[in-house]
Design a protein around this motif. Structure first.
Motif, PDB file in Angstrom:
ATOM      1  N   ALA A 283       0.843  -1.205   0.000  1.00 26.93           N
ATOM      2  CA  ALA A 283       0.000   0.000   0.000  1.00 26.93           C
ATOM      3  C   ALA A 283       0.874   1.249   0.000  1.00 26.93           C
ATOM      4  O   ALA A 283       0.571   2.226  -0.689  1.00 26.93           O
ATOM      5  N   TRP A 284       1.971   1.203   0.761  1.00 27.80           N
ATOM      6  CA  TRP A 284       2.860   2.363   0.832  1.00 27.80           C
ATOM      7  C   TRP A 284       3.610   2.586  -0.479  1.00 27.80           C
ATOM      8  O   TRP A 284       3.931   3.713  -0.818  1.00 27.80           O
ATOM      9  N   ASP A 285       3.891   1.538  -1.249  1.00 33.20           N
ATOM     10  CA  ASP A 285       4.621   1.737  -2.509  1.00 33.20           C
ATOM     11  C   ASP A 285       3.713   1.597  -3.741  1.00 33.20           C
ATOM     12  O   ASP A 285       4.185   1.379  -4.850  1.00 33.20           O
ATOM     13  N   LEU A 286       2.408   1.768  -3.560  1.00 31.01           N
ATOM     14  CA  LEU A 286       1.441   1.594  -4.645  1.00 31.01           C
ATOM     15  C   LEU A 286       1.742   2.485  -5.846  1.00 31.01           C
ATOM     16  O   LEU A 286       1.664   2.041  -6.990  1.00 31.01           O
ATOM     17  N   ALA A 287       2.111   3.736  -5.621  1.00 26.31           N
ATOM     18  CA  ALA A 287       2.354   4.668  -6.731  1.00 26.31           C
ATOM     19  C   ALA A 287       3.577   4.276  -7.559  1.00 26.31           C
ATOM     20  O   ALA A 287       3.707   4.723  -8.702  1.00 26.31           O
ATOM     21  N   GLU A 288       4.459   3.441  -7.020  1.00 21.84           N
ATOM     22  CA  GLU A 288       5.591   2.957  -7.822  1.00 21.84           C
ATOM     23  C   GLU A 288       5.108   2.048  -8.943  1.00 21.84           C
ATOM     24  O   GLU A 288       5.721   1.993  -9.998  1.00 21.84           O
ATOM     25  N   ARG A 289       4.007   1.344  -8.711  1.00 21.00           N
ATOM     26  CA  ARG A 289       3.443   0.463  -9.731  1.00 21.00           C
ATOM     27  C   ARG A 289       2.390   1.169 -10.579  1.00 21.00           C
ATOM     28  O   ARG A 289       2.067   0.707 -11.670  1.00 21.00           O
ATOM     29  N   TRP A 290       1.844   2.265 -10.060  1.00 24.54           N
ATOM     30  CA  TRP A 290       0.782   3.012 -10.736  1.00 24.54           C
ATOM     31  C   TRP A 290       1.183   4.484 -10.759  1.00 24.54           C
ATOM     32  O   TRP A 290       0.734   5.278  -9.933  1.00 24.54           O
ATOM     33  N   PRO A 291       2.015   4.914 -11.708  1.00 23.05           N
ATOM     34  CA  PRO A 291       2.527   6.293 -11.703  1.00 23.05           C
ATOM     35  C   PRO A 291       1.445   7.365 -11.809  1.00 23.05           C
ATOM     36  O   PRO A 291       1.683   8.511 -11.457  1.00 23.05           O
ATOM     37  N   GLU A 292       0.250   6.994 -12.281  1.00 19.08           N
ATOM     38  CA  GLU A 292      -0.822   7.988 -12.372  1.00 19.08           C
ATOM     39  C   GLU A 292      -1.436   8.317 -11.009  1.00 19.08           C
ATOM     40  O   GLU A 292      -2.219   9.260 -10.884  1.00 19.08           O
ATOM     41  N   LEU A 293      -1.045   7.574  -9.975  1.00 17.37           N
ATOM     42  CA  LEU A 293      -1.573   7.823  -8.635  1.00 17.37           C
ATOM     43  C   LEU A 293      -0.668   8.768  -7.852  1.00 17.37           C
ATOM     44  O   LEU A 293       0.540   8.822  -8.072  1.00 17.37           O
ATOM     45  N   THR A 294      -1.265   9.470  -6.908  1.00 10.86           N
ATOM     46  CA  THR A 294      -0.517  10.291  -5.959  1.00 10.86           C
ATOM     47  C   THR A 294       0.225   9.357  -5.005  1.00 10.86           C
ATOM     48  O   THR A 294      -0.347   8.358  -4.558  1.00 10.86           O
ATOM     49  N   PRO A 295       1.489   9.649  -4.695  1.00 14.96           N
ATOM     50  CA  PRO A 295       2.193   8.797  -3.725  1.00 14.96           C
ATOM     51  C   PRO A 295       1.398   8.674  -2.418  1.00 14.96           C
ATOM     52  O   PRO A 295       0.745   9.614  -1.969  1.00 14.96           O
ATOM     53  N   THR A 296       1.474   7.506  -1.824  1.00 14.92           N
ATOM     54  CA  THR A 296       0.692   7.216  -0.621  1.00 14.92           C
ATOM     55  C   THR A 296       1.160   8.069   0.547  1.00 14.92           C
ATOM     56  O   THR A 296       2.342   8.136   0.854  1.00 14.92           O
ATOM     57  N   LYS A 297       0.183   8.696   1.191  1.00 17.56           N
ATOM     58  CA  LYS A 297       0.430   9.508   2.388  1.00 17.56           C
ATOM     59  C   LYS A 297      -0.259   8.915   3.616  1.00 17.56           C
ATOM     60  O   LYS A 297       0.044   9.295   4.741  1.00 17.56           O
ATOM     61  N   ARG A 298      -1.222   8.021   3.368  1.00 20.00           N
ATOM     62  CA  ARG A 298      -1.999   7.454   4.469  1.00 20.00           C
ATOM     63  C   ARG A 298      -2.552   6.101   4.019  1.00 20.00           C
ATOM     64  O   ARG A 298      -3.015   5.955   2.899  1.00 20.00           O
ATOM     65  N   VAL A 299      -2.461   5.114   4.912  1.00 20.68           N
ATOM     66  CA  VAL A 299      -3.060   3.804   4.699  1.00 20.68           C
ATOM     67  C   VAL A 299      -4.047   3.596   5.845  1.00 20.68           C
ATOM     68  O   VAL A 299      -3.706   3.823   7.004  1.00 20.68           O
ATOM     69  N   TRP A 300      -5.261   3.195   5.497  1.00 20.24           N
ATOM     70  CA  TRP A 300      -6.262   3.015   6.542  1.00 20.24           C
ATOM     71  C   TRP A 300      -7.107   1.770   6.271  1.00 20.24           C
ATOM     72  O   TRP A 300      -7.075   1.207   5.180  1.00 20.24           O
ATOM     73  N   LEU A 301      -7.851   1.367   7.288  1.00 23.08           N
ATOM     74  CA  LEU A 301      -8.730   0.207   7.202  1.00 23.08           C
ATOM     75  C   LEU A 301      -9.730   0.289   8.339  1.00 23.08           C
ATOM     76  O   LEU A 301      -9.622   1.148   9.209  1.00 23.08           O
ATOM     77  N   HIS A 302     -10.683  -0.603   8.298  1.00 19.48           N
ATOM     78  CA  HIS A 302     -11.554  -0.749   9.463  1.00 19.48           C
ATOM     79  C   HIS A 302     -11.753  -2.232   9.746  1.00 19.48           C
ATOM     80  O   HIS A 302     -11.626  -3.077   8.870  1.00 19.48           O
ATOM     81  N   THR A 303     -12.026  -2.518  10.994  1.00 14.87           N
ATOM     82  CA  THR A 303     -12.319  -3.866  11.447  1.00 14.87           C
ATOM     83  C   THR A 303     -13.427  -3.762  12.478  1.00 14.87           C
ATOM     84  O   THR A 303     -13.711  -2.668  12.976  1.00 14.87           O
ATOM     85  N   CYS A 304     -14.059  -4.866  12.761  1.00 19.13           N
ATOM     86  CA  CYS A 304     -15.129  -4.834  13.756  1.00 19.13           C
ATOM     87  C   CYS A 304     -15.058  -6.082  14.620  1.00 19.13           C
ATOM     88  O   CYS A 304     -14.302  -7.012  14.328  1.00 19.13           O
ATOM     89  N   ASP A 305     -15.873  -6.093  15.666  1.00 16.25           N
ATOM     90  CA  ASP A 305     -15.813  -7.222  16.587  1.00 16.25           C
ATOM     91  C   ASP A 305     -16.467  -8.487  16.028  1.00 16.25           C
ATOM     92  O   ASP A 305     -16.462  -9.522  16.677  1.00 16.25           O
TER      93      ASP A 305
END
Length: 191
Positions: A132-154
């Motif tokens: 996720a942090w190096d995603l823009a290296e594979r997809w140059p049209e994307l903005t470099p990653t500044k934040r990775v997030w997710l959600h989980t629940c009980d």
């Protein structure tokens, strides 16, 4: 038909720097474990992984998606599916979804029930979060990653929240809501 509800707590977690990632400390993968990107968008594979991992924890939001919607979603620039294999058998997966302004969501993550409790989740999460942090290296049209997030629940596995926190994710929001009781569909209807 029952109209019962259950109380569900959902945690939203994030990393705001690649330095936040605390990977599994052991240097090598267990024998036979490999993690590969599914480079060819495949609705069949993605739906299989979604139902096989999420069937026991009530993932239902994508069950009504027709083939065309799966295909369009998977063909979006930057959407990636990373699959963990144990000696050639799919064991789990992680789906990355780029969003606005350099944000990447770990949209789905988990292991098939037969592979839980074998210390594979931390390895897959470590590897996938780094992707996720190096995603823009594979997809140059994307903005470099500044934040990775997710959600989980009980409703997720009993070790899910702790695994995310051990990998360096921090809770930034918590909410508890009543949800209708859903009978998990299993990996296929009627299972």
């Amino acid at each position: 038909m029952s109209n019962s509800t259950i109380s569900v707590t959902t945690w939203s977690l994030e990393q705001t720097s690649p330095a936040d990632l605390a990977p599994v400390p052991e240097p090598d993968m267990p024998d036979g474990l490999r993690i590969e990107r599914a480079e060819v968008p495949s609705p069949e594979l993605s739906r299989f992984l979604y139902t096989a991992v999420g069937g026991s924890v009530s993932w239902t939001d994508r069950l009504p998606w027709p083939y065309e919607r799966w295909q369009a979603y998977l063909e979006r620039p930057g959407v990636e599916t990373w699959v963990a294999y144990d000696r050639g058998t799919p064991a789990g997966y992680m789906e990355l979804e780029p969003q606005d302004e350099g944000t990447v969501e770990i949209a789905y993550f988990g292991l098939l029930p037969a592979f839980q409790g074998r210390r594979l989740g931390g390895r897959l999460l470590s590897f996938g979060t780094a992707r996720a942090w190096d995603l823009a290296e594979r997809w140059p049209e994307l903005t470099p990653t500044k934040r990775v997030w997710l959600h989980t629940c009980d409703k997720d596995g009993p070790h899910a929240l702790a695994n995310y926190e051990r990998r360096g994710f921090r809770v930034f929001a918590t909410k508890t809501e009543d949800e209708p009781t859903v009978t998990p569909p299993g990996p296929w209807p009627g299972a």
